[in-house]
Design a protein around this motif. Structure first.
Motif, PDB file in Angstrom:
ATOM      1  N   MET A   1       0.839  -1.196   0.000  1.00  0.00           N
ATOM      2  CA  MET A   1       0.000   0.000   0.000  1.00  0.00           C
ATOM      3  C   MET A   1       0.880   1.254   0.000  1.00  0.00           C
ATOM      4  SD  MET A   1      -3.052  -1.087   2.645  1.00  0.00           S
ATOM      5  CE  MET A   1      -4.238   0.044   1.919  1.00  0.00           C
ATOM      6  N   ARG A   2       0.310   2.347  -0.476  1.00  0.00           N
ATOM      7  CA  ARG A   2       1.044   3.614  -0.540  1.00  0.00           C
ATOM      8  C   ARG A   2       1.231   4.197   0.858  1.00  0.00           C
ATOM      9  NH1 ARG A   2      -3.034   6.874  -4.242  1.00  0.00           N
ATOM     10  NH2 ARG A   2      -4.374   6.042  -2.595  1.00  0.00           N
ATOM     11  N   ILE A   3       2.366   4.867   1.054  1.00  0.00           N
ATOM     12  CA  ILE A   3       2.675   5.484   2.352  1.00  0.00           C
ATOM     13  C   ILE A   3       3.079   6.939   2.130  1.00  0.00           C
ATOM     14  CG2 ILE A   3       4.174   5.428   4.385  1.00  0.00           C
ATOM     15  CD1 ILE A   3       4.653   2.434   3.754  1.00  0.00           C
ATOM     16  N   PHE A   4       2.573   7.810   2.993  1.00  0.00           N
ATOM     17  CA  PHE A   4       2.974   9.217   3.052  1.00  0.00           C
ATOM     18  C   PHE A   4       3.393   9.477   4.491  1.00  0.00           C
ATOM     19  CE2 PHE A   4       1.560  13.707   1.436  1.00  0.00           C
ATOM     20  CZ  PHE A   4       2.622  14.294   2.085  1.00  0.00           C
ATOM     21  N   ASP A   5       4.691   9.537   4.732  1.00  0.00           N
ATOM     22  CA  ASP A   5       5.220   9.751   6.079  1.00  0.00           C
ATOM     23  C   ASP A   5       5.594  11.224   6.225  1.00  0.00           C
ATOM     24  OD1 ASP A   5       7.428   9.991   8.147  1.00  0.00           O
ATOM     25  OD2 ASP A   5       6.897   7.888   8.431  1.00  0.00           O
ATOM     26  N   LEU A   6       5.079  11.840   7.270  1.00  0.00           N
ATOM     27  CA  LEU A   6       5.144  13.294   7.383  1.00  0.00           C
ATOM     28  C   LEU A   6       6.381  13.828   8.110  1.00  0.00           C
ATOM     29  CD1 LEU A   6       3.285  15.394   6.226  1.00  0.00           C
ATOM     30  CD2 LEU A   6       1.981  15.411   8.353  1.00  0.00           C
ATOM     31  N   HIS A   7       7.248  12.933   8.634  1.00  0.00           N
ATOM     32  CA  HIS A   7       8.422  13.479   9.331  1.00  0.00           C
ATOM     33  C   HIS A   7       9.538  12.460   9.490  1.00  0.00           C
ATOM     34  CE1 HIS A   7      10.567  16.339  11.890  1.00  0.00           C
ATOM     35  NE2 HIS A   7      10.936  15.299  12.614  1.00  0.00           N
ATOM     36  N   CYS A   8      10.738  12.842   9.072  1.00  0.00           N
ATOM     37  CA  CYS A   8      11.949  12.096   9.409  1.00  0.00           C
ATOM     38  C   CYS A   8      13.105  13.085   9.513  1.00  0.00           C
ATOM     39  CB  CYS A   8      12.258  11.006   8.378  1.00  0.00           C
ATOM     40  SG  CYS A   8      12.968  11.608   6.823  1.00  0.00           S
ATOM     41  N   ASP A   9      14.167  12.666  10.180  1.00  0.00           N
ATOM     42  CA  ASP A   9      15.340  13.517  10.388  1.00  0.00           C
ATOM     43  C   ASP A   9      16.569  12.971   9.660  1.00  0.00           C
ATOM     44  OD1 ASP A   9      14.561  15.754  12.123  1.00  0.00           O
ATOM     45  OD2 ASP A   9      14.070  14.201  13.586  1.00  0.00           O
ATOM     46  N   THR A  10      16.349  12.314   8.542  1.00  0.00           N
ATOM     47  CA  THR A  10      17.438  11.703   7.792  1.00  0.00           C
ATOM     48  C   THR A  10      18.445  12.734   7.305  1.00  0.00           C
ATOM     49  OG1 THR A  10      15.861  10.000   7.100  1.00  0.00           O
ATOM     50  CG2 THR A  10      17.953  10.124   5.896  1.00  0.00           C
ATOM     51  N   LEU A  11      17.984  13.917   6.909  1.00  0.00           N
ATOM     52  CA  LEU A  11      18.905  14.945   6.423  1.00  0.00           C
ATOM     53  C   LEU A  11      19.880  15.374   7.516  1.00  0.00           C
ATOM     54  CD1 LEU A  11      16.544  17.215   4.277  1.00  0.00           C
ATOM     55  CD2 LEU A  11      18.165  15.472   3.475  1.00  0.00           C
ATOM     56  N   MET A  12      19.401  15.452   8.739  1.00  0.00           N
ATOM     57  CA  MET A  12      20.296  15.799   9.847  1.00  0.00           C
ATOM     58  C   MET A  12      21.393  14.747   9.994  1.00  0.00           C
ATOM     59  SD  MET A  12      19.523  15.961  13.956  1.00  0.00           S
ATOM     60  CE  MET A  12      19.281  14.177  13.969  1.00  0.00           C
ATOM     61  N   GLN A  13      21.014  13.478   9.913  1.00  0.00           N
ATOM     62  CA  GLN A  13      22.000  12.411  10.033  1.00  0.00           C
ATOM     63  C   GLN A  13      23.019  12.466   8.900  1.00  0.00           C
ATOM     64  OE1 GLN A  13      22.325  10.613  12.626  1.00  0.00           O
ATOM     65  NE2 GLN A  13      20.362  10.973  13.649  1.00  0.00           N
ATOM     66  N   LEU A  14      22.560  12.776   7.701  1.00  0.00           N
ATOM     67  CA  LEU A  14      23.469  12.865   6.560  1.00  0.00           C
ATOM     68  C   LEU A  14      24.389  14.075   6.661  1.00  0.00           C
ATOM     69  CD1 LEU A  14      21.007  11.859   3.691  1.00  0.00           C
ATOM     70  CD2 LEU A  14      22.824  10.459   4.688  1.00  0.00           C
ATOM     71  N   LEU A  15      23.915  15.137   7.317  1.00  0.00           N
ATOM     72  CA  LEU A  15      24.763  16.309   7.540  1.00  0.00           C
ATOM     73  C   LEU A  15      25.822  16.025   8.597  1.00  0.00           C
ATOM     74  CD1 LEU A  15      25.362  19.381   7.132  1.00  0.00           C
ATOM     75  CD2 LEU A  15      23.764  19.794   9.027  1.00  0.00           C
ATOM     76  N   LEU A  16      25.418  15.407   9.696  1.00  0.00           N
ATOM     77  CA  LEU A  16      26.336  15.173  10.811  1.00  0.00           C
ATOM     78  C   LEU A  16      27.333  14.063  10.504  1.00  0.00           C
ATOM     79  CD1 LEU A  16      23.873  15.420  13.846  1.00  0.00           C
ATOM     80  CD2 LEU A  16      25.398  17.179  12.956  1.00  0.00           C
ATOM     81  N   ASN A  17      26.953  13.151   9.628  1.00  0.00           N
ATOM     82  CA  ASN A  17      27.812  12.016   9.291  1.00  0.00           C
ATOM     83  C   ASN A  17      27.908  11.938   7.770  1.00  0.00           C
ATOM     84  OD1 ASN A  17      27.852  10.753  12.164  1.00  0.00           O
ATOM     85  ND2 ASN A  17      25.683  11.019  11.705  1.00  0.00           N
ATOM     86  N   GLN A  18      28.754  12.778   7.190  1.00  0.00           N
ATOM     87  CA  GLN A  18      28.736  12.971   5.743  1.00  0.00           C
ATOM     88  C   GLN A  18      29.274  11.780   4.959  1.00  0.00           C
ATOM     89  OE1 GLN A  18      29.749  16.829   4.284  1.00  0.00           O
ATOM     90  NE2 GLN A  18      28.913  17.882   6.063  1.00  0.00           N
TER      91      GLN A  18
END
Length: 309
Positions: A1-18
């Motif tokens: 089924m389709r999913i629309f997730d309204l919040h994650c902090d993945t960009l922060m993790q990618l910034l802090l751990n490049q």
């Protein structure tokens, strides 16, 4: 089924751990491979600036995350499309999924509306006014003072209204929440749970939830164990208790999920990463019709997403 997730902090993790790979890193809850496989149709990626980032470079940090979003998520994957509104979401083909930019807390803009407008022009479609503490816009959920919107805060909300941008009330203190209910035209709670089940400063009371629903806002139930049960361990059934409570308040067509993946350390048993979303889907289908589950997972948020001006 389709999913629309309204919040994650993945960009922060990618910034802090490049050196971390968005493709398949075991250190991420959300990876391209997991989102590709689990039925994700729209994932909101937050720009969250950690508290220990100096105020003078917070906007720069936000821009760095925007760059990561465009380079490591969009440019690197031809089937992932930038989504700014409902029409673009509807135009996705069966092999494509959408990525939205959101802002978690206005710390990044200081007291500068030009910085806000810049982020909106770069694609931000939802703005959380605070994190847990005070900033120039309002007080957060854990700020003892509990002040409402400042003069600058009202100016920020006016910009969001003018651009048809979601005004995210998650993380606000209660007085600021009620100020937003008076003036925000597109209020949402991207990742908040029910205080009636789990009393917590980050959760919303029945009165708040009812007010949000009356304003046609949507609410994302989040997977943070502390917001679900107050215990370090929570289960998928605990998530369903919060869904059921919002439905009982009249929110069947306005409730969905904002996982907070990559922004949490403790996770729900059986739902420790995006690839385990099917465990939640199976549990939902045991209690609700397929049409209702499609609403919770995707349609409620898709219908509410405004097209930008």
């Amino acid at each position: 089924m389709r999913i629309f997730d309204l919040h994650c902090d993945t960009l922060m993790q990618l910034l802090l751990n490049q050196e971390t790979s968005f493709e398949n890193s075991p250190n991420l809850h959300n990876t391209y491979e997991q989102l590709q496989e689990n039925g994700m149709k729209a994932q909101a990626f937050a720009l969250y600036i950690p508290d220990d980032v100096h105020p003078d470079v917070r906007f720069e940090a936000a821009l760095q995350m925007v760059d990561i979003f465009y380079e490591k998520i969009l440019a690197a994957h031809s089937n992932v499309k930038l989504i700014k509104g409902k029409q673009e979401l509807q135009n996705l083909t069966s092999h494509q999924w959408g990525a939205l930019l959101t802002l978690e807390g206005c710390e990044a803009i200081g007291q500068d509306l030009t910085k806000l407008r810049t982020l909106l022009r770069l694609g931000v479609r939802s703005v959380g006014l605070t994190w847990n503490h005070a900033n120039a816009v309002a007080d957060g959920a854990k700020e003892p003072r509990g002040a409402g919107l400042s003069t600058f805060g009202y100016q920020v909300v006016n910009v969001l209204n003018e651009t048809k941008t979601w005004c995210d009330v998650s993380h606000l203190c209660e007085r600021a929440f009620w100020d937003c209910m008076e003036v925000a035209q597109f209020p949402i709670a991207s990742h908040s749970n029910c205080a009636a089940i789990r009393p917590h400063a980050r959760n919303l009371s029945d009165k708040q939830i009812t007010a949000l629903l009356k304003r046609q806002g949507v609410m994302g139930i989040t997977f943070v164990p502390d917001f679900l049960t107050g215990e370090p361990v929570a289960t998928v059934d605990d998530i369903l208790r919060h869904v059921e409570h919002v439905c009982a308040l009249g929110g069947e067509h306005q409730v969905g999920f904002g996982s907070d993946f990559d922004g949490i350390t403790e996770t729900v048993k059986g739902l420790s990463k995006a690839g385990e979303y099917p465990n939640l889907i199976d549990a939902l289908l045991q209690r609700y019709s397929a049409d209702q589950v499609d609403g919770f997972l995707y349609r409620n948020f898709a219908n509410a997403l405004p097209d930008p001006v």
